[in-house]
Design an enzyme around this catalytic site. Structure first.
Site, mmCIF file in Angstrom:
data_model
loop_
_atom_site.group_PDB
_atom_site.id
_atom_site.type_symbol
_atom_site.label_atom_id
_atom_site.label_comp_id
_atom_site.label_asym_id
_atom_site.label_seq_id
_atom_site.Cartn_x
_atom_site.Cartn_y
_atom_site.Cartn_z
ATOM 1 N N SER A 404 0.945 -1.327 0.121
ATOM 2 C CA SER A 404 0.091 0.068 -0.200
ATOM 3 C C SER A 404 0.684 1.372 0.043
ATOM 4 O O SER A 404 0.406 2.450 -0.199
ATOM 5 C CB SER A 404 -1.090 0.028 1.197
ATOM 6 O OG SER A 404 -0.059 -0.113 2.313
ATOM 7 N N HIS A 425 -2.908 -2.797 -5.835
ATOM 8 C CA HIS A 425 -3.087 -2.458 -4.544
ATOM 9 C C HIS A 425 -4.613 -2.599 -4.321
ATOM 10 O O HIS A 425 -5.322 -1.543 -4.789
ATOM 11 C CB HIS A 425 -2.596 -0.889 -4.201
ATOM 12 C CG HIS A 425 -3.295 -0.322 -2.776
ATOM 13 N ND1 HIS A 425 -3.191 0.907 -2.637
ATOM 14 C CD2 HIS A 425 -3.167 -1.177 -1.490
ATOM 15 C CE1 HIS A 425 -3.400 1.083 -1.170
ATOM 16 N NE2 HIS A 425 -3.423 -0.262 -0.653
ATOM 17 N N GLU A 437 -5.450 0.216 -6.929
ATOM 18 C CA GLU A 437 -4.709 1.032 -7.747
ATOM 19 C C GLU A 437 -3.537 -0.121 -8.477
ATOM 20 O O GLU A 437 -2.890 -0.747 -7.811
ATOM 21 C CB GLU A 437 -3.895 1.872 -6.576
ATOM 22 C CG GLU A 437 -4.467 3.002 -5.914
ATOM 23 C CD GLU A 437 -3.687 3.893 -5.150
ATOM 24 O OE1 GLU A 437 -3.828 4.908 -5.047
ATOM 25 O OE2 GLU A 437 -3.184 3.110 -4.301
ATOM 26 N N ASN A 475 -3.067 6.781 -0.318
ATOM 27 C CA ASN A 475 -2.303 6.775 0.942
ATOM 28 C C ASN A 475 -1.462 7.942 1.183
ATOM 29 O O ASN A 475 -1.200 8.369 2.158
ATOM 30 C CB ASN A 475 -1.706 5.517 1.231
ATOM 31 C CG ASN A 475 -2.810 4.353 1.680
ATOM 32 O OD1 ASN A 475 -4.038 4.653 1.944
ATOM 33 N ND2 ASN A 475 -2.200 3.272 1.553
#
Length: 691
Positions: A404, A425, A437, A475
């Site tokens: 991540s 991800h 992702e 993130n």
């Protein structure tokens, strides 16, 4: 645009406006004129409306949204079809969506082919049907079923449409010939003008009202959901013509509603995200027949379930038998819960479980076409796994990591085949969350990227391509919000006040309640590994307060409670930390809390765009809408910033930077440049479609 052929007393009007027969002004006028001509022709006893190509009608011409109306309007054309003195039958061989289905509903019968798909997807565009769909569909299939179909926006395949009563016949052969027969049958019987109820059956009202109340509870801020409920409700309370007027008024109001515009923006942004700059549509794909997932934890198990749902055999691999057994037991429990809820049949459960196997040792990944690593988020662990996979995986296998935030290129460098390495991800829980992702490394081969994107769609996911950086897109921006939230605590806000402001903004949960749900220890481990600091959260973790799972985090959770309560110990800890740092505490208004949390995210989004980590503003917004529950009616963080004005955002960021001494809060170069120009993110290459 409309061809007319008369034979045997039937006029076949064929819509020919490729590629999707969108109901623009020219096609509406052509159809209206052809209908008038067929109605006047004494040799014509019945009319069939067919279409050229694979699509019947894909809907209205969305390019006309926001522009002056051009007659004839679709509701007028459909009213004339419904009132035709000769029966009109729709021959639907492909998709009849939106205005296309409303056209078919105005006809006196509908004959569908096996490839037909019938639906009213306007809800996904922030709208409702605006040409009679909210009135004709409930009268045909019942108010509750019609409301569910319009609320979901998903089309029905031909067999289900027939079973529901939306179609009158299913013809696997010559569709137009079958429609001609149906039209002549109606003409001979003289019964094509079905007696339409002026009002909906009051006996069906209770079921509809219950469904509407639940929809409004789930989407209280979505104007199109409220408008849809109002329009269908009008069918119970008003005569048909007046109910149509209510529908049209609600539809027109939504065209100008900023929340509905945001929903339309989100729709087009998601569609545009499928187009990856520099990746040709003709890029070959690698076959994916077998998969392996490294790690049987929550994430690994969820990813394995995604493969099984797509019908792809998958092997879950662990280092030790107890961990594997726990992981497989967790998968079985999740399937059992779905079966108990009625969302999964026993047959489907057995089929999916049959596709999931377990094994010990990375060597068991040797036969997989793709290996997805979902191990502990530690660079040494991941590079060790990939070094072994480089040795044991078959040539040409795709090696994917679910990291991540770690550096994909560093992971790929642990192998002698970095071209085969990609990031996938998934978001937790992986078997539920739609977003993936897809991380393109410096050496990732085009066919690996293309295969990764196709695989994500095959798994029922929404892939968005991103580049390599710490945290990728979602993130990386979230880290800015988390840091801002910690700063707010130190300066005077308390967790419940911050969470309340963010819920009022439209999120389902505030950042501190969400952190408790996810587990504070996850972020703590990441910070310790990367040198990050979060004074309040770190102090809580040092006391063993990891959130809901320990009954204590930012909030306290009495036995069995899922909703947290304010905890005086936490508030005292926060105040003590402020005093230790010499920070004078003050109160914050909800609007300031929102700005303090969201503007740094917008700023980071601008940096992400300038660095090329994301291709478009819409890609960033799509990630936040689908991975982080950003309120859909606000359109994503960058679209939302545009609605405020980037000059105002930049000015506040400059003020935040001066007050805090944090240079990272100063407006990013791209943001500053757009603000100075009086422009927004929408001025950059972004999603097509109306605002």
């Amino acid at each position: 645009m409309v061809r007319q052929e008369i034979s045997g007393g039937v006029a076949v009007l064929t819509l020919a406006h490729p590629p999707v027969n969108a109901l623009g002004a020219a096609l509406r006028a052509g159809l209206d004129a052809a209908l008038a001509e067929a109605t006047r022709d004494e040799a014509v006893r019945a009319i069939v409306i067919a279409a050229e190509g694979r699509v019947f009608v894909a809907g209205a011409d969305i390019g006309e949204f926001g522009k002056p109306p051009r007659p004839p309007m679709l509701p007028e054309v459909l009213a004339r079809i419904e009132a035709s003195p000769k029966p009109v039958v729709a021959a639907i061989g492909g998709a009849a969506l939106g205005g296309g289905l409303e056209l078919a509903l105005a006809c006196h019968a509908r004959v569908v082919g096996p490839g037909a798909r019938l639906g009213l997807p306007e809800i996904k565009l922030g709208l409702i049907p605006g040409a009679g769909g909210t009135q004709r569909l409930p009268r045909l299939v019942g108010p509750e079923a019609a409301f569910a179909l319009m609320l979901g926006g998903e089309p029905l395949e031909a067999g289900k449409a027939l079973a529901l009563g939306l179609a009158d016949a299913l013809e696997p052969g010559d569709l137009v010939a079958a429609a001609r027969v149906q039209a002549l049958r109606l003409a001979e019987a003289g019964s094509w003008s079905r007696e339409r109820a002026e009002r909906l059956d009051p006996g069906a009202r209770a079921g509809f009202e219950a469904a509407a109340a639940e929809a409004l509870r789930r989407s209280p801020d979505s104007p199109n959901v409220a408008a849809l409920a109002d329009a269908v409700r009008a069918g119970f309370d008003l005569p048909f013509g007046e109910a149509l007027a209510v529908e049209r008024a609600r539809f027109l109001a939504l065209l100008d509603d900023p929340r509905a515009k945001a929903l339309r923006y989100a729709f087009f942004a998601e569609r545009e995200a499928a187009r990856v700059p520099g990746l040709s549509r003709d890029t070959p794909r690698r076959p994916i027949r077998k998969a392996a997932v490294i790690g049987a934890g929550t994430m690994g198990g969820g990813i394995a379930m995604c493969f099984a749902q797509a019908g792809i055999p998958v092997t879950v691999i662990e280092a030790e038998e107890p961990a594997l057994a726990r992981g497989l037991d967790r998968i079985r429990a999740l399937y059992a819960a779905s079966r108990a809820r009625g969302s999964l049949s026993a047959e489907a459960e057995a089929e999916r479980l049959g596709l999931i196997g377990g094994a010990i040792g990375l060597e068991r990944a040797g036969e997989a076409d793709i290996v997805v690593e979902a191990a502990f988020e530690d660079m040494a662990v991941k590079t060790g796994i990939f070094a072994t996979l480089d040795r044991v995986a078959r040539p040409g296998a795709i090696l994917a990591t679910n990291t991540s935030y770690l550096d994909l290129d560093a992971i790929a460098a642990a192998t002698a085949r970095p071209q085969d390495v990609i990031g996938l991800h998934f978001f937790s829980p992986a078997n539920v969350m739609r977003l993936v992702e897809v991380v393109r490394g410096a050496a990732t081969a085009p066919d690996v990227l293309a295969t990764g994107l196709d695989l994500a769609r095959r798994l029922g996911k929404l892939p968005v391509t991103v580049g390599v950086c710490f945290g990728f897109v979602g993130n990386r921006m979230l880290a800015r919000r988390s840091a801002a939230a910690e700063r707010l605590l130190l300066e005077g806000a308390l967790p419940h006040a911050v969470d309340a402001a963010i819920r009022d903004f439209g999120f389902r949960m505030g950042p501190f309640a969400m952190a408790d749900l996810a587990g504070l220890d996850i972020g703590w481990r990441t910070r310790k590994a990367t040198g990050g600091v979060a004074p309040v959260a770190d102090a809580l973790c040092a006391q063993g307060r990891f959130g809901q799972k320990t009954g204590r985090g930012f909030y306290r959770y009495p036995e069995g409670a899922r909703a947290g309560e304010r905890d005086p110990e936490v508030e005292a800890l926060i105040e003590a930390e402020s005093a230790r740092r010499g920070i004078a505490r003050r109160a914050f208004a909800p609007e300031e809390i929102v700005a303090r949390l969201m503007y740094p995210m917008v700023n980071e989004g601008a940096r992400i765009l300038e660095e090329g980590i994301a291709a478009r503003p819409g890609d960033i917004d799509t990630i936040w809408l689908n991975g982080y529950n950003w309120p859909a009616w606000r359109g994503g963080p960058l679209h939302w910033a545009d609605t405020i004005g980037l000059a105002a955002v930049a000015a506040d960021l400059a003020r935040f930077a001066d007050a805090s001494g944090d240079a990272d809060l100063a407006p990013a170069p791209l943001l500053a440049r757009l603000a100075a120009q009086g422009a927004g993110f929408a001025s950059l290459a972004g999603p097509a479609g109306p605002a």
